[in-house]
Write a protein that holds these residues in place. Structure first.
Motif, PDB file in Angstrom:
ATOM      1  N   GLU A  37      -8.129   9.799   8.661  1.00 57.96           N
ATOM      2  CA  GLU A  37      -8.462   8.261   8.828  1.00 57.96           C
ATOM      3  C   GLU A  37      -8.583   7.377  10.281  1.00 57.96           C
ATOM      4  O   GLU A  37      -8.591   8.089  10.934  1.00 57.96           O
ATOM      5  N   VAL A  44       6.047   6.378   2.637  1.00 59.47           N
ATOM      6  CA  VAL A  44       4.811   6.731   2.648  1.00 59.47           C
ATOM      7  C   VAL A  44       3.902   5.471   3.272  1.00 59.47           C
ATOM      8  O   VAL A  44       2.522   5.888   3.263  1.00 59.47           O
ATOM      9  N   ASN A  45       4.018   4.349   2.778  1.00 59.09           N
ATOM     10  CA  ASN A  45       2.593   3.555   3.054  1.00 59.09           C
ATOM     11  C   ASN A  45       2.732   3.648   4.483  1.00 59.09           C
ATOM     12  O   ASN A  45       1.271   3.742   4.895  1.00 59.09           O
ATOM     13  N   GLU A  46       3.729   4.458   5.653  1.00 54.72           N
ATOM     14  CA  GLU A  46       3.241   4.252   6.827  1.00 54.72           C
ATOM     15  C   GLU A  46       2.128   5.853   6.909  1.00 54.72           C
ATOM     16  O   GLU A  46       1.581   6.407   8.222  1.00 54.72           O
ATOM     17  N   GLN A  62       0.094   7.212   5.007  1.00 58.67           N
ATOM     18  CA  GLN A  62      -1.212   6.368   3.997  1.00 58.67           C
ATOM     19  C   GLN A  62      -0.528   7.213   3.175  1.00 58.67           C
ATOM     20  O   GLN A  62      -1.736   7.703   2.151  1.00 58.67           O
ATOM     21  N   GLY A  63      -0.184   7.245   1.529  1.00 60.89           N
ATOM     22  CA  GLY A  63       0.267   6.966   0.873  1.00 60.89           C
ATOM     23  C   GLY A  63       0.764   8.530   0.554  1.00 60.89           C
ATOM     24  O   GLY A  63       0.693   8.950  -0.830  1.00 60.89           O
ATOM     25  N   SER A  91      13.035   1.136  -1.652  1.00 54.30           N
ATOM     26  CA  SER A  91      11.927   0.395  -0.659  1.00 54.30           C
ATOM     27  C   SER A  91      11.583   1.723   0.515  1.00 54.30           C
ATOM     28  O   SER A  91      11.001   1.289   1.234  1.00 54.30           O
ATOM     29  N   GLN A 115       9.476   4.167   0.287  1.00 54.79           N
ATOM     30  CA  GLN A 115       8.222   3.372   0.239  1.00 54.79           C
ATOM     31  C   GLN A 115       7.864   2.820   1.725  1.00 54.79           C
ATOM     32  O   GLN A 115       6.670   3.200   1.421  1.00 54.79           O
ATOM     33  N   ALA A 116       8.598   2.231   2.228  1.00 58.24           N
ATOM     34  CA  ALA A 116       7.746   2.199   3.685  1.00 58.24           C
ATOM     35  C   ALA A 116       7.610   3.233   4.649  1.00 58.24           C
ATOM     36  O   ALA A 116       6.728   3.455   5.403  1.00 58.24           O
TER      37      ALA A 116
END
Length: 536
Positions: free
Chosen positions: A178, A270-272, A274-275, A264, A267-268
């Motif tokens: 990143e 996971v998004n932070e 980088q998957g 939900s 997933q929040a």
């Protein structure tokens, strides 16, 4: 620049402005000014002199003074800043060692070089005060998440503006590859805050397992409230992670709460990250059960736990091996981090082959030592006999349950086994004596001749030698070197002696030699008991 009434007030105004801009105490800026003026005065009057400057906090007037301290005659070294008791009588009524004589000296004119030097002193003092303020502000925030703005990137390290200071996110603390641009918003975990003379003081991380735990705490109210606890986290940053949770309320499913409605909550996180794929696992105090959960999605057939070595063997169906190990060993590595155990994975076929080899080795032992045919030796092994000692000293009834074994056969078997064990013990003792084993050790404790032989081979031949041994040198153990667990072989490890047994033997030897007073040991144990009671 002369310190005149025209610029006296300006000194205070400058101090106030700098302090306000840097959010530090104006007094610290004035102290820096006093130090800088004193340095300029020394360059004018002489570096040997003890010149001090005091700035009035109300009027801004700077007073220059010269200080001379009274010392013993033989200790007089600096004639400009020190004087003897006799010399001090010219200035003081009743001088004593340690007294000071202070006299005012004229203010100095500050030349260009002196003014530049004064400016450097002030800037340095202001920087130090600023860093101290930053440290005090952030020292209690270590272990929490902070939002910041990227200022710049230097050699792969990201410098982050965290409001009232700068922090650093090192290259190895970033997730994967990143990259960030100036003014990007970034969320990080404050890994450490420490005093440094120069450079950053606040160290950030996005790869720390604690970062994931804190993110879940923000997303899952039950974790924040303490109803659910995160017991362990293992991460392969940017790729995969495992997190173990437990609920203290039977009506709440810890895994479901962390996943959230339609995923939900997880997933929040996971998004932070980088998957990063996250396996949420129910924690269990039973280690084998916890490990079976940790190795998901692979199925486990059997678990064998060696608590002393902190090692565990896992047997999986042949077709599940690659799933259990994971891509590049990722799954088993994360499970190992999560459980803090060394995990060895084998297939059912591998385990069957190993058991077959053990069966054959034990069969051969009984055939060679007891002069039995293969069929009879296999019968003994099948009944669970693994060593000659078991045959020699078990209750006779345990041998009579074997097909074809009657009273006479059982007695003959046990007599043969005892004769062989006695012959081996004599040979071991003779060899130990030949190696130099002394009576002090031979007559100590409850050790077998084979154990004494092993000690003598390792140059432990007297009771004094034995008393200097560490428990791990006798029983063996594990050492972590560069993150890897390394086995230390113990002299008496083949005889299955535990660390506790080894410690007790060594302590007993030290008491017998008079190195330790047994009363001291009992006092320590009583103190431990009192401490435990208080803790309870």
């Amino acid at each position: 620049m002369a310190i005149t009434s025209a610029n006296q007030l300006e000194l205070l105004q400058t101090a106030e402005a700098v302090a306000r801009e840097k959010m530090i105490d104006p007094g610290l800026v004035i102290e820096a000014m006093e130090e800088s003026l004193a340095r300029a005065a020394k360059s004018r009057y002489g570096a040997e002199m003890d010149i001090r400057v005091a700035i009035d906090r109300k009027t801004g007037k700077a007073t220059f003074t010269r200080v001379r301290t009274v010392v013993e005659e033989e200790e007089l070294e600096n004639y400009q800043a020190e004087m003897t008791v006799e010399q001090a009588k010219l200035y003081l009524d009743d001088p004593k060692v340690g007294d000071s004589f202070v006299e005012e000296v004229p203010p100095v004119e500050m030349g260009r070089i002196a003014a530049q030097s004064a400016k450097q002193v002030i800037l340095q003092k202001v920087r130090e005060a600023e860093r101290e303020r930053q440290f005090e502000q952030f020292k209690d925030r270590a272990g929490t998440i902070i939002n910041g703005v990227v200022k710049r990137e230097e050699y792969g390290n990201v410098i982050v503006d965290v409001g009232s200071g700068e922090a650093i996110l090192r290259r190895n603390e970033k997730i994967g590859r990143e990259s960030y641009r100036p003014n990007d918003r970034i969320r990080c975990y404050i890994k450490d805050v420490r005093r440094e003379q120069r450079g950053p003081q606040i160290f950030l991380s996005r790869t720390a397992p604690e970062f994931m735990a804190e993110l879940f705490k923000m997303e899952v109210p039950e974790i924040y409230e303490g109803i659910i606890e995160i017991k362990a986290v293992a991460r392969d940053p940017g790729s995969r992670a495992k997190i173990a949770v437990i609920s203290y309320d039977n009506s709440i499913d810890p895994v479901g709460a962390c996943v959230g409605m339609r995923g939900s909550r997880v997933q929040a996180v996971v998004n932070e990250l980088q998957g990063e794929k996250i396996d949420i696992i129910p924690w269990n105090e039973d280690v084998p059960t916890f490990l079976v959960n940790a190795l998901q999605p692979a199925e486990v057939s059997k678990v064998v736990l060696d608590e002393e070595a902190e090692r565990i063997e896992v047997v999986v169906p042949d077709e599940q091996l690659s799933l259990a190990i994971g891509r590049r060993g990722q799954n088993v590595r994360l499970a190992s981090q999560l459980t803090a155990l060394e995990i060895e994975i084998m297939t059912e076929a591998d385990e069957s082959e190993r058991r077959q080899k053990e069966f054959e080795l034990r069969t051969k032992l009984f055939m060679d030592k007891l002069d039995l045919d293969e069929f009879f030796a296999q019968l003994l092994v099948s009944e669970g006999f693994t060593a000659l000692e078991e045959v020699a000293y078990v209750e006779k009834d345990e041998l009579l349950v074997i097909d074809g074994v009657d009273e006479d056969t059982a007695e003959e078997l046990q007599a043969r086994a005892r004769d062989i064990l006695e012959a081996e013990a004599k040979a071991a003792m003779d060899n130990a004596r030949a190696l130099g084993l002394e009576d002090s050790l031979a007559e100590f404790g409850d050790m077998t001749p084979q154990m004494l032989e092993a000690l003598a081979k390792d140059d432990v031949k007297t009771l004094e030698d034995f008393a200097t041994c560490a428990d791990w040198e006798l029983a063996g153990g594990w050492t972590t070197i560069d993150g890897e667990r390394v086995k230390d072989d113990g002299i008496l490890e083949p005889f299955e002696i535990t660390l506790e047994d080894a410690q007790a033997l060594v302590m007993s030897a030290r008491i017998q030699l008079g190195w330790i007073d047994p009363d001291d040991l009992s006092d320590d144990s009583e103190q431990d008991t009192i401490t435990e009671d208080e803790a309870g």
